[in-house]
Design a protein around this motif. Structure first.
Motif, PDB file in Angstrom:
ATOM      1  N   GLY A  43       0.842  -1.187   0.000  1.00  0.00           N
ATOM      2  CA  GLY A  43       0.000   0.000   0.000  1.00  0.00           C
ATOM      3  C   GLY A  43       0.877   1.236   0.000  1.00  0.00           C
ATOM      4  O   GLY A  43       1.799   1.352   0.818  1.00  0.00           O
ATOM      5  N   ILE A  44       0.627   2.139  -0.926  1.00  0.00           N
ATOM      6  CA  ILE A  44       1.451   3.347  -1.040  1.00  0.00           C
ATOM      7  C   ILE A  44       0.563   4.591  -1.045  1.00  0.00           C
ATOM      8  O   ILE A  44      -0.628   4.524  -1.348  1.00  0.00           O
ATOM      9  N   GLY A  45       1.179   5.716  -0.695  1.00  0.00           N
ATOM     10  CA  GLY A  45       0.466   6.980  -0.720  1.00  0.00           C
ATOM     11  C   GLY A  45       1.412   8.114  -1.026  1.00  0.00           C
ATOM     12  O   GLY A  45       2.635   7.935  -1.077  1.00  0.00           O
ATOM     13  N   SER A  46       0.856   9.291  -1.209  1.00  0.00           N
ATOM     14  CA  SER A  46       1.660  10.449  -1.606  1.00  0.00           C
ATOM     15  C   SER A  46       2.374  11.098  -0.431  1.00  0.00           C
ATOM     16  O   SER A  46       3.243  11.950  -0.635  1.00  0.00           O
ATOM     17  N   GLY A  47       2.024  10.714   0.809  1.00  0.00           N
ATOM     18  CA  GLY A  47       2.667  11.320   1.967  1.00  0.00           C
ATOM     19  C   GLY A  47       2.352  12.798   2.055  1.00  0.00           C
ATOM     20  O   GLY A  47       1.208  13.228   1.923  1.00  0.00           O
ATOM     21  N   GLY A  48       3.392  13.610   2.250  1.00  0.00           N
ATOM     22  CA  GLY A  48       3.200  15.048   2.378  1.00  0.00           C
ATOM     23  C   GLY A  48       3.204  15.796   1.065  1.00  0.00           C
ATOM     24  O   GLY A  48       3.040  17.025   1.047  1.00  0.00           O
ATOM     25  N   ARG A  49       3.364  15.109  -0.043  1.00  0.00           N
ATOM     26  CA  ARG A  49       3.420  15.765  -1.352  1.00  0.00           C
ATOM     27  C   ARG A  49       2.045  16.240  -1.788  1.00  0.00           C
ATOM     28  O   ARG A  49       1.078  15.490  -1.733  1.00  0.00           O
ATOM     29  N   ARG A  50       1.960  17.467  -2.219  1.00  0.00           N
ATOM     30  CA  ARG A  50       0.719  17.995  -2.788  1.00  0.00           C
ATOM     31  C   ARG A  50       0.916  18.291  -4.275  1.00  0.00           C
ATOM     32  O   ARG A  50       0.188  17.809  -5.113  1.00  0.00           O
ATOM     33  N   GLU A  51       1.943  19.084  -4.596  1.00  0.00           N
ATOM     34  CA  GLU A  51       2.269  19.377  -5.994  1.00  0.00           C
ATOM     35  C   GLU A  51       2.786  18.112  -6.667  1.00  0.00           C
ATOM     36  O   GLU A  51       3.734  17.486  -6.201  1.00  0.00           O
ATOM     37  N   GLY A  52       2.137  17.700  -7.737  1.00  0.00           N
ATOM     38  CA  GLY A  52       2.594  16.534  -8.489  1.00  0.00           C
ATOM     39  C   GLY A  52       2.327  15.200  -7.814  1.00  0.00           C
ATOM     40  O   GLY A  52       2.940  14.192  -8.166  1.00  0.00           O
ATOM     41  N   ALA A  53       1.391  15.168  -6.863  1.00  0.00           N
ATOM     42  CA  ALA A  53       1.139  13.945  -6.109  1.00  0.00           C
ATOM     43  C   ALA A  53       0.628  12.817  -7.002  1.00  0.00           C
ATOM     44  O   ALA A  53       1.022  11.654  -6.846  1.00  0.00           O
ATOM     45  N   LEU A  54      -0.238  13.149  -7.961  1.00  0.00           N
ATOM     46  CA  LEU A  54      -0.794  12.108  -8.825  1.00  0.00           C
ATOM     47  C   LEU A  54       0.300  11.447  -9.656  1.00  0.00           C
ATOM     48  O   LEU A  54       0.358  10.215  -9.760  1.00  0.00           O
ATOM     49  N   ALA A  55       1.177  12.250 -10.245  1.00  0.00           N
ATOM     50  CA  ALA A  55       2.257  11.695 -11.051  1.00  0.00           C
ATOM     51  C   ALA A  55       3.208  10.876 -10.192  1.00  0.00           C
ATOM     52  O   ALA A  55       3.673   9.796 -10.599  1.00  0.00           O
ATOM     53  N   LEU A  56       3.511  11.376  -8.993  1.00  0.00           N
ATOM     54  CA  LEU A  56       4.410  10.667  -8.087  1.00  0.00           C
ATOM     55  C   LEU A  56       3.866   9.280  -7.756  1.00  0.00           C
ATOM     56  O   LEU A  56       4.587   8.270  -7.848  1.00  0.00           O
ATOM     57  N   VAL A  57       2.601   9.206  -7.383  1.00  0.00           N
ATOM     58  CA  VAL A  57       2.008   7.928  -6.994  1.00  0.00           C
ATOM     59  C   VAL A  57       1.828   7.018  -8.210  1.00  0.00           C
ATOM     60  O   VAL A  57       2.075   5.809  -8.133  1.00  0.00           O
ATOM     61  N   GLY A  58       1.405   7.579  -9.332  1.00  0.00           N
ATOM     62  CA  GLY A  58       1.249   6.769 -10.536  1.00  0.00           C
ATOM     63  C   GLY A  58       2.558   6.140 -10.974  1.00  0.00           C
ATOM     64  O   GLY A  58       2.614   4.953 -11.320  1.00  0.00           O
ATOM     65  N   ASP A  59       3.638   6.924 -10.968  1.00  0.00           N
ATOM     66  CA  ASP A  59       4.954   6.397 -11.347  1.00  0.00           C
ATOM     67  C   ASP A  59       5.419   5.334 -10.358  1.00  0.00           C
ATOM     68  O   ASP A  59       6.009   4.311 -10.748  1.00  0.00           O
ATOM     69  N   ALA A  60       5.159   5.578  -9.060  1.00  0.00           N
ATOM     70  CA  ALA A  60       5.579   4.612  -8.040  1.00  0.00           C
ATOM     71  C   ALA A  60       4.822   3.297  -8.195  1.00  0.00           C
ATOM     72  O   ALA A  60       5.406   2.213  -8.086  1.00  0.00           O
ATOM     73  N   ALA A  61       3.515   3.373  -8.439  1.00  0.00           N
ATOM     74  CA  ALA A  61       2.729   2.155  -8.629  1.00  0.00           C
ATOM     75  C   ALA A  61       3.250   1.351  -9.814  1.00  0.00           C
ATOM     76  O   ALA A  61       3.395   0.122  -9.735  1.00  0.00           O
ATOM     77  N   ALA A  62       3.567   2.043 -10.912  1.00  0.00           N
ATOM     78  CA  ALA A  62       4.090   1.351 -12.094  1.00  0.00           C
ATOM     79  C   ALA A  62       5.424   0.686 -11.800  1.00  0.00           C
ATOM     80  O   ALA A  62       5.664  -0.465 -12.201  1.00  0.00           O
ATOM     81  N   ALA A  63       6.308   1.385 -11.086  1.00  0.00           N
ATOM     82  CA  ALA A  63       7.623   0.838 -10.776  1.00  0.00           C
ATOM     83  C   ALA A  63       7.520  -0.375  -9.857  1.00  0.00           C
ATOM     84  O   ALA A  63       8.227  -1.375 -10.042  1.00  0.00           O
ATOM     85  N   LEU A  64       6.637  -0.318  -8.869  1.00  0.00           N
ATOM     86  CA  LEU A  64       6.480  -1.435  -7.931  1.00  0.00           C
ATOM     87  C   LEU A  64       5.859  -2.648  -8.612  1.00  0.00           C
ATOM     88  O   LEU A  64       6.262  -3.790  -8.356  1.00  0.00           O
TER      89      LEU A  64
END
Length: 258
Positions: free
Chosen positions: A93-114
């Motif tokens: 289970g992953i989340g964006s944490g404290g990131r607000r700017e670019g959170a969607l891209a951050l999580v999407g890229d992380a999901a793909a990598a995992l």
């Protein structure tokens, strides 16, 4: 709409590996589906799950959630490998944490990598509608939290409209001992004060305290189980000993059987 969702137990990584190693076999023996572990600052959910894995055979092991703004996918994958976590039982289970700017891209890229680097399932912890849509489309599903059963059911249905096979779990803070209720109330008040959560509560028209299970509300477990594919009872206990958590497991099993 789902039927009767799987039932699991959640704890914070702060319980530590030793307590988890004692708790996990009891959770498995009681017939619960999974142990979910919050990745709290200063503690490692994956290390806690590794201790649980060594003492169990079939219990699903899940992080709820690892913030990828401070623990990038490469680090998570390295840790999974180093700890020899059983990927056939693992949910990241992953989340964006404290990131607000670019959170969607951050999580999407992380999901793909995992998903590319592991056979473990990947789910996204999501509050708002954009993150929920992304999680349903780009990962194996969602981890929802701080919702009433009715709202959880609507969000589960929406996720299934995006992807029919999206798996939706809902995290529910639960105190099954009256002595634990002051801690439950403090936790609800704390989350209600966080801007992102406060905005989400306002958007949904609910309060944080409306989304919990108190010691005299064991019957509410059934309503949550009807709302999602899995319900995670986040254990709120009076103390932090193994006996406190083992009593919670016994109480949760009894409440779910009613």
């Amino acid at each position: 709409m789902t039927g009767t969702g799987a039932l699991s137990i959640g704890v914070a990584a702060a319980v530590g590996p030793e307590l988890a190693a004692r708790l996990a076999p009891a959770i498995e023996a009681a017939g619960f589906h999974a142990l979910w572990v919050n990745d709290t600052s200063g503690d490692d959910a994956l290390e806690v799950l590794a201790a649980a894995a060594r003492e169990t055979e079939s219990l699903v092991l899940a992080t709820g959630v690892v913030p990828v703004d401070r623990r990038p996918p490469a680090e998570i994958l390295d840790r999974v490998s180093a700890l020899a976590l059983p990927e056939d039982r693992l949910v990241l289970g992953i989340g964006s944490g404290g990131r607000r700017e670019g959170a969607l891209a951050l999580v999407g890229d992380a999901a793909a990598a995992l998903r590319a680097g592991s056979s473990a399932r990947v789910v996204v912890g999501a509050l708002g509608p954009k993150m929920r849509r992304l999680g349903a489309a780009a990962s194996d599903g969602l981890l929802l939290s701080w919702l009433t059963p009715g709202v959880a059911a609507r969000q589960t249905d929406a996720a299934h409209e995006v992807a029919a096979d999206a798996y939706v779990a809902v995290y529910v803070r639960t105190a099954l001992d009256a002595d634990a209720e002051p801690r439950l109330e403090r936790e609800a008040a704390a989350y209600a004060s966080y801007p992102a959560y406060a905005a989400n509560f306002a958007r949904l028209g609910i309060g944080a305290i409306d989304t919990v299970i108190r010691s005299d509300q064991g019957a509410r477990i059934a309503a949550y189980r009807a709302s999602a594919d899995e319900v995670v009872l986040r254990a709120i206990t009076a103390g932090e000993t193994a006996d406190d958590y083992l009593r919670f497991v016994d109480a949760a099993r009894a409440a779910a059987a009613r």
